[in-house]
Design a protein around this motif. Structure first.
Motif, mmCIF file in Angstrom:
data_model
loop_
_atom_site.group_PDB
_atom_site.id
_atom_site.type_symbol
_atom_site.label_atom_id
_atom_site.label_comp_id
_atom_site.label_asym_id
_atom_site.label_seq_id
_atom_site.Cartn_x
_atom_site.Cartn_y
_atom_site.Cartn_z
ATOM 1 N N ILE A 202 0.845 -1.205 0.000
ATOM 2 C CA ILE A 202 0.000 0.000 0.000
ATOM 3 C C ILE A 202 0.875 1.248 0.000
ATOM 4 O O ILE A 202 0.638 2.205 -0.751
ATOM 5 N N PHE A 203 1.903 1.254 0.867
ATOM 6 C CA PHE A 203 2.806 2.405 0.943
ATOM 7 C C PHE A 203 3.455 2.677 -0.408
ATOM 8 O O PHE A 203 3.486 3.820 -0.885
ATOM 9 N N THR A 204 3.979 1.636 -1.050
ATOM 10 C CA THR A 204 4.698 1.802 -2.311
ATOM 11 C C THR A 204 3.787 2.357 -3.388
ATOM 12 O O THR A 204 4.166 3.284 -4.127
ATOM 13 N N GLN A 205 2.585 1.829 -3.487
ATOM 14 C CA GLN A 205 1.681 2.301 -4.533
ATOM 15 C C GLN A 205 1.207 3.736 -4.266
ATOM 16 O O GLN A 205 1.106 4.541 -5.196
ATOM 17 N N ARG A 206 0.972 4.071 -3.016
ATOM 18 C CA ARG A 206 0.526 5.437 -2.713
ATOM 19 C C ARG A 206 1.653 6.446 -2.886
ATOM 20 O O ARG A 206 1.425 7.557 -3.385
ATOM 21 N N LEU A 207 2.869 6.070 -2.515
ATOM 22 C CA LEU A 207 3.986 6.988 -2.712
ATOM 23 C C LEU A 207 4.285 7.144 -4.197
ATOM 24 O O LEU A 207 4.623 8.243 -4.657
ATOM 25 N N ALA A 208 4.144 6.064 -4.959
ATOM 26 C CA ALA A 208 4.341 6.151 -6.409
ATOM 27 C C ALA A 208 3.327 7.123 -7.021
ATOM 28 O O ALA A 208 3.677 7.924 -7.903
ATOM 29 N N ALA A 209 2.079 7.064 -6.548
ATOM 30 C CA ALA A 209 1.052 7.982 -7.061
ATOM 31 C C ALA A 209 1.397 9.430 -6.700
ATOM 32 O O ALA A 209 1.232 10.345 -7.522
ATOM 33 N N MET A 210 1.891 9.648 -5.494
ATOM 34 C CA MET A 210 2.300 10.992 -5.081
ATOM 35 C C MET A 210 3.491 11.480 -5.908
ATOM 36 O O MET A 210 3.556 12.651 -6.307
ATOM 37 N N ALA A 211 4.436 10.567 -6.147
ATOM 38 C CA ALA A 211 5.603 10.938 -6.941
ATOM 39 C C ALA A 211 5.190 11.288 -8.368
ATOM 40 O O ALA A 211 5.679 12.270 -8.951
ATOM 41 N N GLU A 212 4.277 10.499 -8.917
ATOM 42 C CA GLU A 212 3.803 10.759 -10.277
ATOM 43 C C GLU A 212 3.097 12.105 -10.355
ATOM 44 O O GLU A 212 3.272 12.866 -11.309
ATOM 45 N N ALA A 213 2.332 12.420 -9.322
ATOM 46 C CA ALA A 213 1.637 13.704 -9.287
ATOM 47 C C ALA A 213 2.612 14.875 -9.207
ATOM 48 O O ALA A 213 2.293 15.993 -9.635
ATOM 49 N N SER A 214 3.801 14.614 -8.672
ATOM 50 C CA SER A 214 4.801 15.685 -8.552
ATOM 51 C C SER A 214 5.766 15.713 -9.732
ATOM 52 O O SER A 214 6.720 16.486 -9.723
ATOM 53 N N GLY A 215 5.521 14.856 -10.736
ATOM 54 C CA GLY A 215 6.306 14.941 -11.962
ATOM 55 C C GLY A 215 7.143 13.738 -12.317
ATOM 56 O O GLY A 215 7.718 13.682 -13.412
ATOM 57 N N VAL A 216 7.252 12.746 -11.435
ATOM 58 C CA VAL A 216 8.014 11.544 -11.753
ATOM 59 C C VAL A 216 7.256 10.739 -12.814
ATOM 60 O O VAL A 216 6.041 10.553 -12.708
ATOM 61 N N LYS A 217 7.978 10.262 -13.827
ATOM 62 C CA LYS A 217 7.355 9.453 -14.871
ATOM 63 C C LYS A 217 7.589 7.976 -14.565
ATOM 64 O O LYS A 217 8.727 7.552 -14.365
ATOM 65 N N PHE A 218 6.519 7.215 -14.544
ATOM 66 C CA PHE A 218 6.610 5.769 -14.351
ATOM 67 C C PHE A 218 6.265 5.088 -15.669
ATOM 68 O O PHE A 218 5.179 5.289 -16.209
ATOM 69 N N ARG A 219 7.194 4.285 -16.152
ATOM 70 C CA ARG A 219 6.957 3.528 -17.382
ATOM 71 C C ARG A 219 6.890 2.056 -17.013
ATOM 72 O O ARG A 219 7.909 1.405 -16.758
ATOM 73 N N TYR A 220 5.664 1.538 -16.945
ATOM 74 C CA TYR A 220 5.422 0.148 -16.571
ATOM 75 C C TYR A 220 5.401 -0.746 -17.809
ATOM 76 O O TYR A 220 5.225 -0.287 -18.936
ATOM 77 N N GLY A 221 5.578 -2.042 -17.563
ATOM 78 C CA GLY A 221 5.573 -2.991 -18.659
ATOM 79 C C GLY A 221 6.797 -2.901 -19.542
ATOM 80 O O GLY A 221 6.761 -3.302 -20.712
#
Length: 419
Positions: A202-221
């Motif tokens: 839960i922590f990892t997914q919520r922090l990832a969402a916060m990071a993405e909202a602040s500009g971090v790009k996540f490229r999955y797959g």
């Protein structure tokens, strides 16, 4: 700088978060469809700052032989033609001395305590919630011999002024009231009131969402094939969809780090140590743990996560196998039903396995490499959740060129060269 982070487990995501907070343009590459889907998915749930300790220690070789003979054994090794395994085991055995144990535990507690402070700051800053509790860890001793050796760990806790309590059975039941149902099955315990619990997934997914909202790009797959180099620099990440380039690169791939870096001549002594967990719905509040109980005999952690009990344990040396083995489930079921028989119905539990990235000395590898724009953040073993925020913050400081707030020279890969 433009920074690429490889891996989106709890260590990769915290690295990305702190790098972004330092002002960098961050991209995370991940083969799964979301963050925290592998080793961070269903770990034991402990934030074990004071309990942080290497597996390699005095007496471990003899104990390991005994463990492998137990019916509910905490250690399992499958004979295999795997040179990496036997090299890693030899290095681990070399760390099974009193002097090495003291040095390694000192490093680990330093980073773990710093991580606790960083996570506290993160909670205050963001309000992130993850079924967390701050009610300590109780290491439960079933035998007098276990209790008699409690001083082996408290000496290092004293050095770092980590609070602890050595408890008799009555005090153990006061800390964990459900243990009153099994009084007589333990002789005492070591309580670490500063330890916490929480759901790493839960922590990892919520922090990832916060990071993405602040500009971090996540490229999955995205599957990582290798790294391109030129001299002492990394020039790109080869993926199944092309080459990704940046100014700096962070490798946070856990157990898969050595395989990626071996072609570059970078030897990272990390081996996958397979762990298992059960996640059990709570049936009776009064019969469930309030925090984490460590069953010292079976090396099993029993943790309260919201309306669930997470039971984690077993060290299985089986390469990269993710096969779910019934005897490992039986060990976890035995421990939790023996200590918390009224807590939940194990028949309804979900069974999971993951690969812990272990170093032979227990300390993670956080720091630079011989490639001047590549850093490592890997090898956290059973303590990735515990050390994630601290190592992520240290990593961001090192990449940025700032002096970290704690000593980090002995966390880098160089410590193995010195040995």
């Amino acid at each position: 700088m433009r920074v690429i982070v490889l891996g989106s487990g709890v260590v990769g995501v915290t690295s990305a978060w702190y790098l972004a907070r330092a002002g960098h343009e961050v991209t995370v590459l991940e083969r799964q469809t979301a963050a925290g889907m592998e080793t961070s998915f269903a770990n034991a749930g402990q934030l074990s700052y004071g309990y942080s300790a290497p597996w390699a220690g005095p007496g471990i070789p003899v104990k390991a032989l005994k463990w492998m003979m137990m019916r509910h054994r905490p250690l399992v090794m499958w004979p295999r033609a795997d040179r990496r395994l036997y090299t890693w085991l030899a290095q681990m055995l070399a760390n099974c001395t009193e002097a090495a144990y003291r040095i390694n535990k000192t490093r680990m507690v330093r980073l773990a305590e710093y991580s606790r402070d960083c996570l506290g700051d993160l909670r205050r800053e963001t309000g992130i919630a993850y079924d967390g509790r701050s009610m300590g860890t109780l290491q439960l001793f079933r035998t007098q011999k276990q209790l008699d050796h409690v001083g082996d760990d408290t000496a290092v806790l004293d050095t770092f002024k980590v609070p602890y309590e050595v408890l008799d059975p009555t005090a153990c039941m006061a800390a964990e009231p459900a243990l009153k149902h099994v009084a007589g099955k333990f002789v005492g315990g070591l309580r670490l009131p500063g330890d916490e619990t929480g759901d790493a997934h839960i922590f990892t997914q919520r922090l990832a969402a916060m990071a993405e909202a602040s500009g971090v790009k996540f490229r999955y797959g995205v599957t990582i094939r290798g790294l391109n180099t030129e001299g002492d620099r990394i020039t790109g990440v080869v993926t199944d969809s092309g080459v990704e380039t940046a100014d700096s690169y962070v490798i946070a791939l856990g157990s898969f780090t050595p395989e990626l870096l071996a072609p570059l001549g970078v030897r990272v002594p990390v081996y996958p140590v397979k762990g298992y967990s059960l996640t059990i719905p709570i049936k009776e509040e009064a019969g469930a743990p309030v925090s984490t109980v460590m069953d010292e005999t079976y090396k099993v952690a029993i943790t309260r996560l919201g309306d669930r009990i997470r039971v984690g344990g077993t060290a299985e040396l089986a390469g990269f196998s993710l096969q779910l083995r019934k005897p490992r489930r039986e060990t976890l079921e035995h421990s939790v039903t023996d200590l918390f028989p009224k807590g939940g119905d194990v028949a309804e539990a979900s069974f999971w396995t993951g690969l812990r990235p272990m170093t032979p000395d227990g300390t993670p590898v956080v720091g630079p490499t011989r490639f001047r724009n590549m850093h490592l953040n890997t090898g956290h073993g059973t303590l990735g959740w515990t050390m994630a925020c601290g190592s992520g913050r240290v990593l961001a400081d090192l990449v940025t060129g700032r002096k970290p707030e704690i000593e980090t020279a002995d966390l880098s890969l160089e410590r193995y060269a010195a040995a």
